[in-house]
Write a protein that holds these residues in place. Structure first.
Motif, PDB file in Angstrom:
ATOM      1  N   THR A  18     105.478  29.735   5.494  1.00 58.50           N
ATOM      2  CA  THR A  18     106.286  29.024   4.512  1.00 58.50           C
ATOM      3  C   THR A  18     105.690  29.166   3.116  1.00 58.50           C
ATOM      4  OG1 THR A  18     106.925  27.437   6.208  1.00 58.50           O
ATOM      5  CG2 THR A  18     107.291  26.798   3.939  1.00 58.50           C
ATOM      6  N   LEU A  19     104.366  29.051   2.998  1.00 62.25           N
ATOM      7  CA  LEU A  19     103.715  29.220   1.695  1.00 62.25           C
ATOM      8  C   LEU A  19     103.963  30.624   1.135  1.00 62.25           C
ATOM      9  CD1 LEU A  19     100.281  27.430   2.193  1.00 62.25           C
ATOM     10  CD2 LEU A  19     102.174  26.705   0.738  1.00 62.25           C
ATOM     11  N   LYS A  20     103.935  31.605   2.015  1.00 62.35           N
ATOM     12  CA  LYS A  20     104.194  32.979   1.588  1.00 62.35           C
ATOM     13  C   LYS A  20     105.629  33.107   1.058  1.00 62.35           C
ATOM     14  CE  LYS A  20     104.481  37.644   3.435  1.00 62.35           C
ATOM     15  NZ  LYS A  20     104.425  38.465   4.641  1.00 62.35           N
ATOM     16  N   ALA A  21     106.595  32.528   1.760  1.00 59.81           N
ATOM     17  CA  ALA A  21     107.985  32.586   1.324  1.00 59.81           C
ATOM     18  C   ALA A  21     108.178  31.865  -0.009  1.00 59.81           C
ATOM     19  CB  ALA A  21     108.896  31.980   2.393  1.00 59.81           C
ATOM     20  N   SER A  25     109.294  33.330  -3.676  1.00 54.34           N
ATOM     21  CA  SER A  25     110.425  32.770  -4.418  1.00 54.34           C
ATOM     22  C   SER A  25     110.016  32.405  -5.846  1.00 54.34           C
ATOM     23  CB  SER A  25     111.012  31.561  -3.694  1.00 54.34           C
ATOM     24  OG  SER A  25     110.116  30.479  -3.706  1.00 54.34           O
ATOM     25  N   PHE A  26     108.773  31.950  -6.044  1.00 51.15           N
ATOM     26  CA  PHE A  26     108.297  31.689  -7.398  1.00 51.15           C
ATOM     27  C   PHE A  26     108.224  32.980  -8.196  1.00 51.15           C
ATOM     28  CE2 PHE A  26     107.355  27.425  -6.310  1.00 51.15           C
ATOM     29  CZ  PHE A  26     107.009  26.751  -7.471  1.00 51.15           C
ATOM     30  N   PHE A  27     107.824  34.063  -7.521  1.00 50.85           N
ATOM     31  CA  PHE A  27     107.730  35.365  -8.172  1.00 50.85           C
ATOM     32  C   PHE A  27     109.123  35.937  -8.435  1.00 50.85           C
ATOM     33  CE2 PHE A  27     106.787  40.034  -7.859  1.00 50.85           C
ATOM     34  CZ  PHE A  27     106.091  40.120  -9.041  1.00 50.85           C
ATOM     35  N   GLY A  28     110.086  35.603  -7.583  1.00 53.90           N
ATOM     36  CA  GLY A  28     111.475  36.004  -7.800  1.00 53.90           C
ATOM     37  C   GLY A  28     111.875  37.312  -7.155  1.00 53.90           C
ATOM     38  N   VAL A  29     111.043  37.810  -6.243  1.00 54.27           N
ATOM     39  CA  VAL A  29     111.349  39.082  -5.593  1.00 54.27           C
ATOM     40  C   VAL A  29     111.225  38.889  -4.088  1.00 54.27           C
ATOM     41  CG1 VAL A  29     110.664  41.484  -5.329  1.00 54.27           C
ATOM     42  CG2 VAL A  29     110.417  40.363  -7.545  1.00 54.27           C
ATOM     43  N   ARG A  30     112.261  39.274  -3.362  1.00 57.25           N
ATOM     44  CA  ARG A  30     112.221  39.167  -1.903  1.00 57.25           C
ATOM     45  C   ARG A  30     113.248  40.113  -1.314  1.00 57.25           C
ATOM     46  NH1 ARG A  30     108.572  37.863   1.710  1.00 57.25           N
ATOM     47  NH2 ARG A  30     109.282  36.521   3.368  1.00 57.25           N
ATOM     48  N   LYS A  31     112.859  40.859  -0.304  1.00 60.82           N
ATOM     49  CA  LYS A  31     113.797  41.736   0.383  1.00 60.82           C
ATOM     50  C   LYS A  31     114.772  40.884   1.183  1.00 60.82           C
ATOM     51  CE  LYS A  31     110.605  45.566   1.019  1.00 60.82           C
ATOM     52  NZ  LYS A  31     109.901  46.388   2.000  1.00 60.82           N
ATOM     53  N   PRO A  44     112.553  23.693   7.166  1.00 63.23           N
ATOM     54  CA  PRO A  44     112.938  23.235   5.830  1.00 63.23           C
ATOM     55  C   PRO A  44     112.028  22.141   5.267  1.00 63.23           C
ATOM     56  CG  PRO A  44     114.815  23.129   7.326  1.00 63.23           C
ATOM     57  CD  PRO A  44     113.633  23.538   8.121  1.00 63.23           C
ATOM     58  N   VAL A  45     111.466  21.327   6.126  1.00 64.73           N
ATOM     59  CA  VAL A  45     110.542  20.289   5.658  1.00 64.73           C
ATOM     60  C   VAL A  45     109.293  20.948   5.078  1.00 64.73           C
ATOM     61  CG1 VAL A  45     109.140  18.313   6.361  1.00 64.73           C
ATOM     62  CG2 VAL A  45     111.426  18.619   7.320  1.00 64.73           C
ATOM     63  N   HIS A  46     108.818  22.010   5.734  1.00 68.78           N
ATOM     64  CA  HIS A  46     107.673  22.749   5.207  1.00 68.78           C
ATOM     65  C   HIS A  46     108.001  23.368   3.852  1.00 68.78           C
ATOM     66  CE1 HIS A  46     105.844  23.514   9.472  1.00 68.78           C
ATOM     67  NE2 HIS A  46     105.798  22.250   9.110  1.00 68.78           N
ATOM     68  N   VAL A  47     109.231  23.838   3.687  1.00 65.52           N
ATOM     69  CA  VAL A  47     109.638  24.457   2.417  1.00 65.52           C
ATOM     70  C   VAL A  47     109.578  23.437   1.286  1.00 65.52           C
ATOM     71  CG1 VAL A  47     111.548  25.557   1.180  1.00 65.52           C
ATOM     72  CG2 VAL A  47     111.072  26.196   3.530  1.00 65.52           C
ATOM     73  N   ILE A  48     110.038  22.235   1.546  1.00 61.64           N
ATOM     74  CA  ILE A  48     110.023  21.196   0.519  1.00 61.64           C
ATOM     75  C   ILE A  48     108.588  20.846   0.141  1.00 61.64           C
ATOM     76  CG2 ILE A  48     110.571  18.766   0.055  1.00 61.64           C
ATOM     77  CD1 ILE A  48     113.085  19.231   1.851  1.00 61.64           C
ATOM     78  N   VAL A  49     107.737  20.639   1.136  1.00 59.85           N
ATOM     79  CA  VAL A  49     106.339  20.293   0.875  1.00 59.85           C
ATOM     80  C   VAL A  49     105.644  21.433   0.130  1.00 59.85           C
ATOM     81  CG1 VAL A  49     104.113  19.794   1.963  1.00 59.85           C
ATOM     82  CG2 VAL A  49     106.190  18.695   2.802  1.00 59.85           C
ATOM     83  N   VAL A  52     106.908  21.697  -3.578  1.00 58.96           N
ATOM     84  CA  VAL A  52     106.343  20.664  -4.449  1.00 58.96           C
ATOM     85  C   VAL A  52     104.868  20.959  -4.716  1.00 58.96           C
ATOM     86  CG1 VAL A  52     105.721  18.214  -4.557  1.00 58.96           C
ATOM     87  CG2 VAL A  52     107.998  18.886  -3.786  1.00 58.96           C
ATOM     88  N   LEU A  53     104.134  21.350  -3.681  1.00 59.89           N
ATOM     89  CA  LEU A  53     102.726  21.688  -3.835  1.00 59.89           C
ATOM     90  C   LEU A  53     102.543  22.869  -4.788  1.00 59.89           C
ATOM     91  CD1 LEU A  53      99.816  21.125  -2.865  1.00 59.89           C
ATOM     92  CD2 LEU A  53     100.241  22.759  -1.030  1.00 59.89           C
TER      93      LEU A  53
END
Length: 76
Positions: A18-21, A25-31, A44-49, A52-53
């Motif tokens: 999830t951290l990698k994804a 997404s912060f970088f703005g590039v994803r296949k 999805p809960v991991h994505v939110i945490v 925010v982190l």
């Protein structure tokens, strides 16, 4: 809570994945293939945490960068 949302919250994707994804997404590039895998696997809960982190770390990093530049006298 709907069944789809309940099923999504019980996915077994790792927090590291999830951290990698979120980092991508912060970088703005994803296949699109990797994005589809993320949507299918990560919780999805991991994505939110993680989001925010990552946002807090980003803002704190910017604050320290600005303080460093101002303290060094470069920004005069």
């Amino acid at each position: 809570m709907t069944d789809e949302l309940r099923d999504a919250a019980q996915r077994k994707g790792s927090f590291a994945q999830t951290l990698k994804a979120v980092a991508w997404s912060f970088f703005g590039v994803r296949k699109s293939k990797d994005y589809a895998q993320d949507v299918a696997k990560i919780n999805p809960v991991h994505v939110i945490v993680a989001g925010v982190l990552a946002a807090v770390i980003f803002v704190v990093g910017l604050v320290f960068l600005v303080r460093f530049i101002v303290a060094s006298g470069v920004a005069q």
